[in-house]
Design an enzyme around this catalytic site. Structure first.
Site, PDB file in Angstrom:
ATOM      1  N   CYS A  95     -48.722 -29.621  26.444  1.00 34.58           N
ATOM      2  CA  CYS A  95     -47.961 -29.737  25.194  1.00 34.58           C
ATOM      3  C   CYS A  95     -48.385 -28.668  24.197  1.00 34.58           C
ATOM      4  O   CYS A  95     -47.553 -28.091  23.497  1.00 34.58           O
ATOM      5  CB  CYS A  95     -48.125 -31.124  24.596  1.00 34.58           C
ATOM      6  SG  CYS A  95     -47.267 -32.393  25.544  1.00 34.58           S
ATOM      7  N   GLU A 121     -44.601 -35.198  22.937  1.00 30.21           N
ATOM      8  CA  GLU A 121     -44.543 -33.943  22.182  1.00 30.21           C
ATOM      9  C   GLU A 121     -43.532 -32.972  22.792  1.00 30.21           C
ATOM     10  O   GLU A 121     -42.739 -32.363  22.071  1.00 30.21           O
ATOM     11  CB  GLU A 121     -45.930 -33.274  22.138  1.00 30.21           C
ATOM     12  CG  GLU A 121     -46.992 -34.119  21.468  1.00 30.21           C
ATOM     13  CD  GLU A 121     -47.770 -35.027  22.425  1.00 30.21           C
ATOM     14  OE1 GLU A 121     -48.950 -35.297  22.138  1.00 30.21           O
ATOM     15  OE2 GLU A 121     -47.208 -35.460  23.460  1.00 30.21           O
ATOM     16  N   GLU A 144     -43.225 -42.088  31.541  1.00 30.81           N
ATOM     17  CA  GLU A 144     -43.983 -41.936  32.785  1.00 30.81           C
ATOM     18  C   GLU A 144     -43.078 -42.091  33.988  1.00 30.81           C
ATOM     19  O   GLU A 144     -41.924 -42.535  33.869  1.00 30.81           O
ATOM     20  CB  GLU A 144     -45.113 -42.969  32.839  1.00 30.81           C
ATOM     21  CG  GLU A 144     -46.169 -42.723  31.786  1.00 30.81           C
ATOM     22  CD  GLU A 144     -47.310 -43.722  31.852  1.00 30.81           C
ATOM     23  OE1 GLU A 144     -47.218 -44.736  32.578  1.00 30.81           O
ATOM     24  OE2 GLU A 144     -48.310 -43.488  31.144  1.00 30.81           O
ATOM     25  N   ASN A 165     -43.257 -40.784  25.161  1.00 29.48           N
ATOM     26  CA  ASN A 165     -43.616 -40.398  26.519  1.00 29.48           C
ATOM     27  C   ASN A 165     -42.848 -41.259  27.517  1.00 29.48           C
ATOM     28  O   ASN A 165     -42.523 -42.419  27.257  1.00 29.48           O
ATOM     29  CB  ASN A 165     -45.130 -40.482  26.758  1.00 29.48           C
ATOM     30  CG  ASN A 165     -45.740 -41.859  26.566  1.00 29.48           C
ATOM     31  OD1 ASN A 165     -45.403 -42.588  25.639  1.00 29.48           O
ATOM     32  ND2 ASN A 165     -46.664 -42.213  27.441  1.00 29.48           N
ATOM     33  N   CYS A 215     -51.962 -32.880  24.744  1.00 23.42           N
ATOM     34  CA  CYS A 215     -52.564 -32.372  25.981  1.00 23.42           C
ATOM     35  C   CYS A 215     -52.374 -30.855  26.059  1.00 23.42           C
ATOM     36  O   CYS A 215     -51.620 -30.266  25.278  1.00 23.42           O
ATOM     37  CB  CYS A 215     -51.943 -33.059  27.202  1.00 23.42           C
ATOM     38  SG  CYS A 215     -50.262 -32.501  27.605  1.00 23.42           S
ATOM     39  N   CYS A 257     -44.357 -35.888  28.334  1.00 20.09           N
ATOM     40  CA  CYS A 257     -45.103 -36.241  27.128  1.00 20.09           C
ATOM     41  C   CYS A 257     -44.151 -36.330  25.938  1.00 20.09           C
ATOM     42  O   CYS A 257     -43.126 -35.647  25.889  1.00 20.09           O
ATOM     43  CB  CYS A 257     -46.158 -35.188  26.842  1.00 20.09           C
ATOM     44  SG  CYS A 257     -47.447 -35.058  28.104  1.00 20.09           S
TER      45      CYS A 257
END
Length: 176
Positions: A129, A95, A84, A82, A126, A93
């Protein structure tokens, strides 16, 4: 400009190991001997790649590090972390980053994703994803692991029932 330094862990799996695992996995799926041992080795490699990616995560705001290793049906593995951003919606993310890596390499079919997190309990992907992954692999096996060794498994279609998929765009059922 403030730059955050990210420690670079030593690779835990060499590219040669990945080729070996991918080849053995393909033979095992074809009915070769030692399928369970091959799946164990495949799982180990995916976990190691996801954990190594997690250590590279850029998570200065949430401190929630995530790594993902996505196994293509062709035996290829794309791992990502990930990333940010101060403008929170601009983050990515792990994924979806792994999915973008795979798709940009020409892979469009997937069998397993291993997600490694810094959380105490295994975390599923999430919603965003889940939606991105289901486009390519509704039957994807999702494995979430923690540093402490806890694990959870799901089937992607169970995590996102009644998903919006390419079939949802079929307009032949529209009435005039």
């Amino acid at each position: 400009m403030v730059r955050h330094s990210v420690p670079r862990p030593r690779p835990v799996v060499s590219p040669g190991d990945l080729v070996t695992v991918a080849g053995k996995a393909a033979r095992a799926r074809a009915g070769g001997a030692g399928a369970a041992r091959t799946e164990d080795q495949e799982s180990r490699v995916l976990r190691e790649r996801a954990m190594a990616a997690m250590e590279l995560a850029y998570a200065p705001y949430s401190s929630f590090r995530v790594g993902a290793a996505l196994l293509g049906s062709d035996g290829s593995i794309c791992a990502a972390c990930n990333v940010e951003n101060a403008a929170f919606p601009a983050g990515t993310c792990a994924e979806r980053a792994a999915l973008a890596c795979a798709v940009s390499s020409g892979v469009r079919s997937f069998r397993v994703i291993v997600i490694a997190t810094s959380a105490e309990e295994p975390a599923p992907p999430c919603g965003m994803c889940r939606q991105a992954l289901i486009e390519f692999a509704p039957e994807l096996e999702v494995i979430s692991v923690t540093r402490a060794g806890k694990e959870a498994r799901w089937r992607l279609a169970d995590l996102l029932p009644h998903a919006f998929t390419p079939r949802s765009l079929d307009r032949t059922t529209d009435t005039e």
